[in-house]
Design a protein around this motif. Structure first.
Motif, mmCIF file in Angstrom:
data_model
loop_
_atom_site.group_PDB
_atom_site.id
_atom_site.type_symbol
_atom_site.label_atom_id
_atom_site.label_comp_id
_atom_site.label_asym_id
_atom_site.label_seq_id
_atom_site.Cartn_x
_atom_site.Cartn_y
_atom_site.Cartn_z
ATOM 1 N N GLY A 217 0.786 -1.228 0.000
ATOM 2 C CA GLY A 217 0.000 0.000 0.000
ATOM 3 C C GLY A 217 0.814 1.272 0.000
ATOM 4 O O GLY A 217 1.978 1.303 0.418
ATOM 5 N N PHE A 218 0.188 2.317 -0.507
ATOM 6 C CA PHE A 218 0.693 3.689 -0.422
ATOM 7 C C PHE A 218 -0.498 4.574 -0.145
ATOM 8 O O PHE A 218 -1.519 4.490 -0.835
ATOM 9 N N ILE A 219 -0.376 5.452 0.855
ATOM 10 C CA ILE A 219 -1.438 6.385 1.211
ATOM 11 C C ILE A 219 -0.835 7.774 1.242
ATOM 12 O O ILE A 219 0.039 8.073 2.066
ATOM 13 N N GLY A 220 -1.242 8.623 0.310
ATOM 14 C CA GLY A 220 -0.659 9.964 0.245
ATOM 15 C C GLY A 220 -0.970 10.614 -1.083
ATOM 16 O O GLY A 220 -1.916 10.234 -1.787
ATOM 17 N N SER A 221 -0.144 11.590 -1.455
ATOM 18 C CA SER A 221 -0.342 12.335 -2.702
ATOM 19 C C SER A 221 0.478 11.699 -3.812
ATOM 20 O O SER A 221 1.612 11.275 -3.604
ATOM 21 N N PHE A 222 -0.107 11.658 -5.005
ATOM 22 C CA PHE A 222 0.523 10.995 -6.141
ATOM 23 C C PHE A 222 1.350 12.001 -6.942
ATOM 24 O O PHE A 222 0.952 12.450 -8.029
ATOM 25 N N TYR A 223 2.518 12.346 -6.423
ATOM 26 C CA TYR A 223 3.457 13.196 -7.154
ATOM 27 C C TYR A 223 4.469 12.306 -7.869
ATOM 28 O O TYR A 223 4.748 11.183 -7.440
ATOM 29 N N ALA A 224 5.078 12.828 -8.943
ATOM 30 C CA ALA A 224 6.012 12.021 -9.719
ATOM 31 C C ALA A 224 7.179 11.540 -8.866
ATOM 32 O O ALA A 224 7.638 10.399 -9.005
ATOM 33 N N LEU A 248 -2.728 -1.432 -3.158
ATOM 34 C CA LEU A 248 -3.772 -0.478 -2.776
ATOM 35 C C LEU A 248 -3.160 0.913 -2.746
ATOM 36 O O LEU A 248 -2.240 1.178 -1.968
ATOM 37 N N LEU A 249 -3.656 1.795 -3.604
ATOM 38 C CA LEU A 249 -3.184 3.174 -3.663
ATOM 39 C C LEU A 249 -4.320 4.089 -3.216
ATOM 40 O O LEU A 249 -5.379 4.140 -3.854
ATOM 41 N N VAL A 250 -4.092 4.804 -2.117
ATOM 42 C CA VAL A 250 -5.111 5.670 -1.528
ATOM 43 C C VAL A 250 -4.640 7.109 -1.631
ATOM 44 O O VAL A 250 -3.555 7.453 -1.153
ATOM 45 N N GLY A 251 -5.437 7.948 -2.253
ATOM 46 C CA GLY A 251 -5.079 9.355 -2.400
ATOM 47 C C GLY A 251 -5.330 9.809 -3.820
ATOM 48 O O GLY A 251 -6.119 9.224 -4.561
ATOM 49 N N ALA A 275 -8.133 3.676 -4.713
ATOM 50 C CA ALA A 275 -9.260 3.971 -3.822
ATOM 51 C C ALA A 275 -9.658 5.434 -3.849
ATOM 52 O O ALA A 275 -10.720 5.794 -3.328
ATOM 53 N N GLY A 276 -8.833 6.289 -4.448
ATOM 54 C CA GLY A 276 -9.125 7.717 -4.452
ATOM 55 C C GLY A 276 -8.858 8.344 -3.101
ATOM 56 O O GLY A 276 -8.312 7.719 -2.184
ATOM 57 N N ARG A 277 -9.238 9.596 -2.977
ATOM 58 C CA ARG A 277 -9.072 10.301 -1.694
ATOM 59 C C ARG A 277 -10.164 9.830 -0.741
ATOM 60 O O ARG A 277 -11.307 9.628 -1.140
ATOM 61 N N VAL A 278 -9.807 9.700 0.531
ATOM 62 C CA VAL A 278 -10.782 9.275 1.529
ATOM 63 C C VAL A 278 -10.807 10.314 2.650
ATOM 64 O O VAL A 278 -9.818 11.008 2.880
ATOM 65 N N PRO A 279 -11.933 10.455 3.357
ATOM 66 C CA PRO A 279 -11.999 11.408 4.474
ATOM 67 C C PRO A 279 -10.919 11.107 5.509
ATOM 68 O O PRO A 279 -10.545 9.945 5.742
#
Length: 405
Positions: A217-224, A248-251, A275-279
């Motif tokens: 998994g990675f949870i955060g902002s998708f910067y290059a 699983l990519l969250v953000g 998963a997109g951005r989550v609250p």
């Protein structure tokens, strides 16, 4: 002691920048210091000159940009200078503490000299390097060199420089700044705010199509610069030896569409969950689904010099993590003790390290405990923020503060 902080932006906006700021301010309050907080026009459109957010009081800077091209930064700094001088005359601080970028430092330097208030400049990153990654500047181009020149100009003139890690400190000192004028105030976390990882929510896991899977998994902002493209490139090799593994990519962020296209091109779209951005209050549930967090940052000036917060947050939760061996990660992660490192920009090495880590399950509990212990002993906000005290107290005697005249 009165400290007036000059900030690019603040909560209620959410970013690593605003979270670090809020943590610093709250810890300074616990130390008994009186803090004041002014944000630049980059806070965006504001409805009032002052605002209370989560127990912190912020002064805002109203600004209406002009129409002449190329003058935006100068207009922004002019508005911030006027607002800062007014606030400084009102609150009469002992120290002006300007935080990145240099667009905040130059107004602070001007007002500090005008009112006789010492100035601290805190460098959280070299924003010219971030602009290169975001595609808004070219490395060693005119804008890059101008920004770097302004930074060096400020370093030579402020009363003290603080920064977040050793990589940035070395770069600043290499510009001719005396070592005793540069102090590292490292990134940290509130360990008590993070609970140790809980059991995965079986319903959520099934909903995302991850039932019976081991999850990277990675949870955060998708910067290059985060290198998520490397994780996707490495995945077919991982999957060949561990077919039950999923990603699983969250953000979200500027690389989201490109990553989705890459997953389709590699034929792994069914095994990668976006998963997109989550609250914010749901993030913990997604962390609990992840068996192994992956931070595959590319090697570049930004990542070699700057330490991120995400690995610290992961260790505070007792999470397992694999990360590239860029300089920013090496300051935080002890290979084989608190996590595992692999050679940056090498998808084959990333795949091998992930597979090796997944095979080391008997070692996992010891690594989780060591990561949590590292945070508790070395990277709490109480420990980091205490480093400001000697700086502030010394500077109070450098020049007579405005309110004493």
């Amino acid at each position: 002691m009165k400290i007036l902080h000059v900030l690019d932006h603040s909560i209620p906006l959410h970013s690593g920048y605003t979270f670090r700021t809020a943590a610093i301010l709250r810890e300074q309050h616990r130390l008994g210091w009186e803090t004041f907080h002014l944000t630049s026009p980059k806070q965006g459109a504001v409805d009032a000159d002052e605002e209370d957010v989560d127990g912190l009081h912020f002064y805002r800077t109203r600004y209406r940009p002009g129409t002449l091209p190329g003058l935006g930064e100068w207009g922004l700094m002019g508005a911030l200078t006027r607002r800062l001088e007014a606030v400084a005359r009102e609150v009469q601080p002992d120290v002006l503490h300007a935080h990145s970028p240099v667009l905040n430092a130059l107004p602070a330097l001007r007002v500090g000299r005008r009112l006789g208030i010492p100035v601290v400049y805190e460098v959280r990153a070299f924003w010219e390097d971030a602009a290169v990654d975001h595609g808004t500047s070219r490395e060693h181009g005119l804008r890059y060199r101008m920004t770097r020149g302004f930074e060096s100009y400020v370093f030579r003139r402020v009363d003290h420089v603080t920064t977040i890690c050793e990589g940035l400190r070395r770069d600043i000192v290499a510009r001719g700044i005396p070592q005793d004028c540069v102090t590292v105030i490292p990134n940290a976390v509130d360990a008590e705010a993070f609970r140790l990882g809980g059991a995965p929510d079986a319903e959520l896991k099934a909903q995302l199509g991850l039932a019976n899977a081991r999850v990277l998994g990675f949870i955060g902002s998708f910067y290059a610069y985060e290198g998520l493209d490397l994780l996707l490139e490495a995945f077919p090799r991982i999957r060949a030896q561990a077919p039950d593994v999923r990603i699983l990519l969250v953000g979200g962020g500027p690389q989201a569409e490109r990553l989705q296209e890459q997953a389709r091109r590699l034929g792994i779209a069914e095994q990668v969950v976006f998963a997109g951005r989550v609250p914010h209050d749901q993030v913990q549930r997604y962390y609990d689904l992840v068996d192994l967090l992956v931070y595959p940052r590319h090697s570049m000036r930004l990542t070699e010099l700057v330490t991120p917060l995400k690995p610290l947050e992961a260790m505070a939760q007792g999470r397992l993590l694999v990360a590239s061996d860029v300089g920013g990660h090496q300051e935080l992660i002890r290979h084989g003790e608190t996590g595992w490192l692999f050679p940056a920009d090498d998808p084959g090495a990333l795949a091998d390290t992930v597979l090796d880590t997944l095979a080391r399950e008997p070692e996992w509990d010891a690594v989780r405990a060591a990561g949590r212990r590292f945070v508790e002993q070395e990277r709490t906000w109480a420990r980091s923020v205490a480093r400001y005290q000697a700086i502030y107290e010394r500077l109070r005697g450098v020049v007579e503060p405005a309110h004493a005249r």
